[in-house]
Motif scaffolding. Structure first.
Motif, PDB file in Angstrom:
ATOM      1  N   GLN A   1       0.827  -1.202   0.000  1.00 54.90           N
ATOM      2  CA  GLN A   1       0.000   0.000   0.000  1.00 54.90           C
ATOM      3  C   GLN A   1       0.866   1.260   0.000  1.00 54.90           C
ATOM      4  O   GLN A   1       0.548   2.241  -0.687  1.00 54.90           O
ATOM      5  CB  GLN A   1      -0.936  -0.008   1.209  1.00 54.90           C
ATOM      6  N   PHE A   2       1.961   1.228   0.762  1.00 59.22           N
ATOM      7  CA  PHE A   2       2.801   2.420   0.784  1.00 59.22           C
ATOM      8  C   PHE A   2       3.510   2.623  -0.548  1.00 59.22           C
ATOM      9  O   PHE A   2       3.712   3.756  -0.995  1.00 59.22           O
ATOM     10  CB  PHE A   2       3.819   2.367   1.920  1.00 59.22           C
ATOM     11  N   HIS A   3       3.874   1.538  -1.215  1.00 61.51           N
ATOM     12  CA  HIS A   3       4.457   1.669  -2.554  1.00 61.51           C
ATOM     13  C   HIS A   3       3.455   2.322  -3.513  1.00 61.51           C
ATOM     14  O   HIS A   3       3.844   3.131  -4.375  1.00 61.51           O
ATOM     15  CB  HIS A   3       4.864   0.296  -3.090  1.00 61.51           C
ATOM     16  N   LEU A   4       2.180   1.983  -3.367  1.00 57.38           N
ATOM     17  CA  LEU A   4       1.160   2.605  -4.221  1.00 57.38           C
ATOM     18  C   LEU A   4       1.031   4.091  -3.905  1.00 57.38           C
ATOM     19  O   LEU A   4       0.876   4.915  -4.815  1.00 57.38           O
ATOM     20  CB  LEU A   4      -0.184   1.901  -4.044  1.00 57.38           C
ATOM     21  N   SER A   5       1.098   4.439  -2.623  1.00 53.43           N
ATOM     22  CA  SER A   5       1.054   5.856  -2.255  1.00 53.43           C
ATOM     23  C   SER A   5       2.248   6.588  -2.850  1.00 53.43           C
ATOM     24  O   SER A   5       2.102   7.666  -3.441  1.00 53.43           O
ATOM     25  CB  SER A   5       1.042   6.010  -0.727  1.00 53.43           C
ATOM     26  N   ARG A   6       3.437   6.008  -2.714  1.00 57.16           N
ATOM     27  CA  ARG A   6       4.628   6.617  -3.311  1.00 57.16           C
ATOM     28  C   ARG A   6       4.484   6.757  -4.821  1.00 57.16           C
ATOM     29  O   ARG A   6       4.928   7.747  -5.416  1.00 57.16           O
ATOM     30  CB  ARG A   6       5.864   5.762  -3.002  1.00 57.16           C
ATOM     31  N   GLY A   7       3.817   5.752  -5.432  1.00 52.17           N
ATOM     32  CA  GLY A   7       3.633   5.804  -6.874  1.00 52.17           C
ATOM     33  C   GLY A   7       2.781   6.984  -7.306  1.00 52.17           C
ATOM     34  O   GLY A   7       3.082   7.653  -8.313  1.00 52.17           O
ATOM     35  N   TRP A   8       1.719   7.264  -6.550  1.00 49.75           N
ATOM     36  CA  TRP A   8       0.869   8.412  -6.888  1.00 49.75           C
ATOM     37  C   TRP A   8       1.605   9.716  -6.652  1.00 49.75           C
ATOM     38  O   TRP A   8       1.541  10.644  -7.463  1.00 49.75           O
ATOM     39  CB  TRP A   8      -0.427   8.371  -6.084  1.00 49.75           C
ATOM     40  N   TRP A   9       2.328   9.802  -5.536  1.00 47.71           N
ATOM     41  CA  TRP A   9       3.091  11.026  -5.264  1.00 47.71           C
ATOM     42  C   TRP A   9       4.144  11.248  -6.348  1.00 47.71           C
ATOM     43  O   TRP A   9       4.364  12.391  -6.776  1.00 47.71           O
ATOM     44  CB  TRP A   9       3.761  10.944  -3.886  1.00 47.71           C
ATOM     45  N   ALA A  10       4.788  10.171  -6.777  1.00 50.07           N
ATOM     46  CA  ALA A  10       5.795  10.294  -7.832  1.00 50.07           C
ATOM     47  C   ALA A  10       5.161  10.779  -9.133  1.00 50.07           C
ATOM     48  O   ALA A  10       5.738  11.605  -9.857  1.00 50.07           O
ATOM     49  CB  ALA A  10       6.490   8.951  -8.051  1.00 50.07           C
TER      50      ALA A  10
ATOM     51  N   ALA B   1      -0.549   5.345 -14.090  1.00 49.76           N
ATOM     52  CA  ALA B   1       0.124   6.355 -13.270  1.00 49.76           C
ATOM     53  C   ALA B   1       0.837   5.738 -12.071  1.00 49.76           C
ATOM     54  O   ALA B   1       1.877   6.245 -11.627  1.00 49.76           O
ATOM     55  CB  ALA B   1      -0.887   7.396 -12.787  1.00 49.76           C
ATOM     56  N   ILE B   2       0.270   4.634 -11.531  1.00 49.58           N
ATOM     57  CA  ILE B   2       0.784   4.044 -10.292  1.00 49.58           C
ATOM     58  C   ILE B   2       1.341   2.657 -10.594  1.00 49.58           C
ATOM     59  O   ILE B   2       0.589   1.691 -10.748  1.00 49.58           O
ATOM     60  CB  ILE B   2      -0.326   3.940  -9.233  1.00 49.58           C
ATOM     61  N   PRO B   3       2.645   2.512 -10.686  1.00 49.97           N
ATOM     62  CA  PRO B   3       3.223   1.196 -11.000  1.00 49.97           C
ATOM     63  C   PRO B   3       2.899   0.176  -9.912  1.00 49.97           C
ATOM     64  O   PRO B   3       2.962   0.477  -8.728  1.00 49.97           O
ATOM     65  CB  PRO B   3       4.729   1.480 -11.076  1.00 49.97           C
ATOM     66  N   GLY B   4       2.504  -1.011 -10.332  1.00 48.59           N
ATOM     67  CA  GLY B   4       2.182  -2.077  -9.390  1.00 48.59           C
ATOM     68  C   GLY B   4       0.732  -2.129  -8.982  1.00 48.59           C
ATOM     69  O   GLY B   4       0.313  -3.073  -8.304  1.00 48.59           O
TER      70      GLY B   4
END
Length: 490
Positions: free
Chosen positions: A86-95, A460-463
């Motif tokens: 879940q945190f990787h997905l959050s980072r993906g959106w922020w990126a 937009a969000i990898p993974g």
């Protein structure tokens, strides 16, 4: 139902509360469909001043590296892996937002090692078993373990200097954890909205259903006393502890029976540059028996407005406020005939928690400092100030075998027709804001989700489209691409 006011302003979505949750939802909606009219209503003078404010939380980018309460069984890493994904997905959106120029790399997130530090044979054996379990999952590649005092001292010098020899000490460390200023992130995402979308100093007083199925949101300007109304197709209650009362005001069946237990916190904070320079990690430990998950002790390196600081805590507090800037009557205003039994049952079955909260309230400063010195033996009293943190609302819900039970984490509540949604509960909250809002979009906007929103967000969000378990290649691709966009190490 109410009749519509001729002065009500039409809007597509009203978001109540200008914290990280509303900001995340707003950033997604305005990206997916810029023609949507969004209205954000915030009772405080600026966004992100409650739970999202950097001094009202520890700023941990929760990724499962160090949060022992996510893994009480050291042989089962499923919950920790889910949090990591879940945190990787959050980072993906922020990126994604950073690449589009909406977020400034380094403006809200910094690389900060995530550690665990435990004492004694029982906890040291647990930590070794936990590390062995997580080491087989690509999401935790790079997680180190040691019981060597010199190695631990190199990782976090303050934690070992002055420590009495002889006690068994164990630690784990992931060098590429993060510290996040969720207040700065909130304000940056809300800045994506057109002028006039955000209304601060505005308190929502009523949410009523109109005959045609739309919602009439009534609010008062706290400065002028003027009343304003918005006619909306969808209402999102992202007002932290006050979300329950707002959902109750809508009358939707889905929120009946729910209650909250307000739990506050305080931190010790140090801004002495010499001390701050010696600690570049978030060091978590084991919670006391009976303590809520948000009371896991941790010594945190923080970066707020470009300045470093250390925080230790949290120390649990209790009041009947549901917001830090709320009123003493907040909790009582959430009580209904339909949830009294639920709340009472949860209280009866959680006597250790109540006992813990009382003991924390009575704990003198000397004992608070003693807790700090367990993790920083040479801490000096004069270098630390006690600051109040955010107010949380622990979720109470009808249980299977009891009338009411405390539930950990956050829970999305939506009406049957998807026109109303809200978020209840506390922790890990902000770190998983993106996955929570993805669930909201799929639930409340199903036609638009399947017609293109899902594909747009997956790009937009990898993974996003890949369930657990993740392969090593995917983890490395996601971590490296988001690190580059956000100016992070690793």
């Amino acid at each position: 139902m109410s009749a519509p006011s001729s002065e009500a302003q039409p809007t597509d979505v009203v978001l109540i509360g200008a914290g990280i949750m509303s900001a995340t939802l707003a950033s997604m909606l305005t990206t997916l469909d810029p023609s949507l009219n969004l209205t954000v209503l915030e009772r405080q003078g600026q966004p992100g001043t409650e739970s999202s404010d950097p001094w009202n939380n520890a700023g941990t980018g929760h990724s499962g590296y160090c949060e022992l309460n996510y893994m009480p069984d050291p042989g089962n890493g499923a919950k920790a892996a889910d949090i990591a994904r879940q945190f990787h997905l959050s980072r993906g959106w922020w990126a994604h937002l950073a690449r589009r120029g909406h977020l400034t790399p380094g403006g809200f997130i910094h690389t900060t090692a995530h550690m665990d530090l435990v004492f004694g044979d029982t906890d040291a054996d647990y930590l070794a078993a936990r590390h062995a379990t997580l080491s087989s999952d690509p999401l935790f590649e790079g997680l180190e373990h040691s019981e060597d005092p010199a190695t631990i001292a190199a990782w976090a010098p303050l934690t070992m200097a002055g420590r009495a020899p002889g006690e068994r000490v164990a630690a784990t460390r992931h060098p590429f954890g993060t510290d996040v200023d969720f207040g700065a992130l909130t304000r940056s995402m809300l800045a994506m909205l057109p002028a006039g979308s955000l209304h601060t100093g505005t308190k929502v007083t009523k949410v009523t259903r109109l005959p045609d199925g739309a919602w009439l949101v009534t609010a008062r300007d706290l400065a002028s006393g003027a009343t304003h109304q918005w006619r909306a197709k969808h209402v999102f209650a992202g007002a932290g502890g006050m979300a329950l009362r707002l959902l109750q005001a809508t009358g939707i069946d889905e929120v009946k029976g729910y209650g909250v237990l307000p739990v506050g916190a305080a931190f010790l904070r140090c801004t002495d540059p010499e001390v701050v320079a010696k600690h570049r990690a978030k060091v978590y430990g084991q919670a006391e028996i009976g303590a809520p998950p948000m009371s896991v002790p941790h010594l945190d390196a923080r970066v707020v407005d470009g300045e470093g600081a250390l925080m230790f805590g949290p120390y649990a507090t209790f009041s009947t406020k549901l917001l830090k800037a709320g009123s003493w009557g907040d909790f009582f205003s959430t009580l209904r005939w339909g949830n009294l039994k639920t709340v009472a049952s949860a209280a009866i079955h959680n006597v250790p928690l109540i006992r813990y909260l009382v003991s924390e309230l009575l704990k003198p400063r000397s004992k608070k400092l003693a807790a700090l010195r367990r993790y920083y033996p040479e801490a000096k009293d004069a270098q630390w100030e006690l600051i109040p943190a955010g107010q949380r609302a622990q979720l109470v819900a009808p249980g299977r075998n009891v009338a009411g039970e405390l539930r950990q984490g956050t829970e999305l509540v939506t009406s049957a027709d998807g026109s109303v949604s809200g978020l209840l509960g506390a922790s890990p909250g902000a770190s998983t804001a993106v996955p929570i809002m993805l669930e909201l979009l799929e639930t409340c906007f199903p036609e638009r989700w399947s017609a293109g929103w899902r594909d747009t967000l997956a790009e937009a969000i990898p993974g996003l489209a890949t369930p657990l378990p993740w392969s090593s290649a995917l983890v490395n691709d996601v971590a490296s691409s988001t690190a580059q966009a956000l100016g992070l190490e690793g």
